[in-house]
Design a protein around this motif. Structure first.
Motif, PDB file in Angstrom:
ATOM      1  N   ALA A   1     -34.517 -62.025   2.901  1.00  0.00           N
ATOM      2  CA  ALA A   1     -35.734 -61.231   2.751  1.00  0.00           C
ATOM      3  C   ALA A   1     -35.598 -59.894   3.461  1.00  0.00           C
ATOM      4  CB  ALA A   1     -36.932 -61.995   3.295  1.00  0.00           C
ATOM      5  N   GLN A   2     -36.247 -58.869   2.886  1.00  0.00           N
ATOM      6  CA  GLN A   2     -36.300 -57.540   3.466  1.00  0.00           C
ATOM      7  C   GLN A   2     -37.768 -57.122   3.578  1.00  0.00           C
ATOM      8  OE1 GLN A   2     -33.729 -55.937   4.540  1.00  0.00           O
ATOM      9  NE2 GLN A   2     -31.929 -56.324   3.299  1.00  0.00           N
ATOM     10  N   MET A   3     -38.074 -56.292   4.576  1.00  0.00           N
ATOM     11  CA  MET A   3     -39.446 -55.843   4.791  1.00  0.00           C
ATOM     12  C   MET A   3     -39.458 -54.356   5.111  1.00  0.00           C
ATOM     13  SD  MET A   3     -40.800 -58.952   7.246  1.00  0.00           S
ATOM     14  CE  MET A   3     -42.393 -58.165   7.467  1.00  0.00           C
ATOM     15  N   MET A   4     -40.532 -53.683   4.686  1.00  0.00           N
ATOM     16  CA  MET A   4     -40.744 -52.293   5.046  1.00  0.00           C
ATOM     17  C   MET A   4     -42.205 -51.938   4.813  1.00  0.00           C
ATOM     18  SD  MET A   4     -39.097 -50.200   1.782  1.00  0.00           S
ATOM     19  CE  MET A   4     -39.618 -48.621   2.435  1.00  0.00           C
ATOM     20  N   ILE A   5     -42.693 -50.914   5.527  1.00  0.00           N
ATOM     21  CA  ILE A   5     -44.048 -50.403   5.304  1.00  0.00           C
ATOM     22  C   ILE A   5     -43.985 -49.436   4.118  1.00  0.00           C
ATOM     23  CG2 ILE A   5     -46.012 -49.200   6.301  1.00  0.00           C
ATOM     24  CD1 ILE A   5     -45.382 -51.834   7.661  1.00  0.00           C
ATOM     25  N   ASP A   6     -44.880 -49.611   3.157  1.00  0.00           N
ATOM     26  CA  ASP A   6     -44.776 -48.806   1.939  1.00  0.00           C
ATOM     27  C   ASP A   6     -46.145 -48.664   1.291  1.00  0.00           C
ATOM     28  OD1 ASP A   6     -43.568 -47.313  -0.011  1.00  0.00           O
ATOM     29  OD2 ASP A   6     -42.497 -48.968  -0.960  1.00  0.00           O
TER      30      ASP A   6
END
Length: 241
Positions: free
Chosen positions: A55-60
């Motif tokens: 899994a990958q996460m970022m604010i977008d």
């Protein structure tokens, strides 16, 4: 702390169910990360595909293609193609220096030290003679086989969101008198395009987990693979039990 099934989720008909958890520590950290961001921003969560999905996460900013779901006040922007991997997943946050940062774990995502699913034993694979080696049958190594089994739980079928152990793709492990190992495994179908890459990954993982230098993978087609070869855990996940 399960996802809210109310209309705040924009999933379309036919979309896989959304069941996500966010630990209190992760909720606090994500809420703090969103402070000062433009209105409507959320946490984008997706899964990089392959034999080791992660899994990958970022604010977008949200987009029209997102599946939006709010969990404990945190807006998550989910990639629809990743939903099957994120089923029953949990977003965690570690504040300690040794493992600082976010982690997403779940039954369809490998972890560094994956525990066996509840109620699913991981017995050593049966050993038998290795045809064609000319070196005879060697003694079994249950402790090494157990280590290899646990390491192979981190390898996933490229087309099915389940690890190859619970899928039942590993048929056995055979040792010859020199200590070399042959892993017998199958594929979900004879036309699987990932045969070469998957067998290489299995051999490399087995070497690293066991310390055995001579490891080869033999692909076998008998008996044919079917859902009956899955563990009880996998059959439940796919609705066979």
């Amino acid at each position: 702390m399960t996802s809210d099934p109310s209309p705040r989720s924009s999933s379309a008909p036919g979309t896989p169910p959304i069941r996500l958890k966010v630990t209190p520590e992760a909720r606090i950290a994500l809420t703090a990360a969103l402070v000062g961001r433009p209105s409507g921003s959320g946490v984008r969560l997706w899964v990089e595909r392959g034999m080791r999905p992660h899994a990958q996460m970022m604010i977008d900013h949200p987009s029209v293609r997102d599946v939006r779901v709010e969990v404990d006040g945190v807006q998550l922007l989910l990639d629809e193609s990743s939903l099957k991997f994120l089923l029953d997943a949990e977003v965690r946050y570690h504040a300690d220096a040794a493992q600082a940062g976010f982690e997403v774990v779940g039954p369809f995502l490998p972890s560094a030290t994956p525990p066996p699913p509840p109620g699913v034993p991981s017995p050593p694979a049966p050993s038998s003679s290795v045809p064609g080696t000319g070196r005879g049958k060697g003694p079994a190594h249950p402790e090494l086989e157990q280590k290899i089994h646990e390491a192979l739980r981190n390898i996933y079928d490229p087309e099915i969101p389940m690890n190859i152990i619970d899928l039942g793709l590993i048929y056995g492990m055979d040792w010859d008198t020199s200590g070399a190992l042959t892993i017998r495994m199958t594929m979900t179908s004879p036309g699987c395009p990932a045969v070469e890459s998957l067998t290489q990954e299995v051999a490399t993982t087995a070497r690293n987990a066991s310390g055995v230098e001579q490891v080869q993978v033999e692909v076998v087609w008998e008996p044919p693979w079917g859902p009956d070869r899955m563990t009880d855990f996998a059959r439940r996940q796919f609705g066979y039990a």
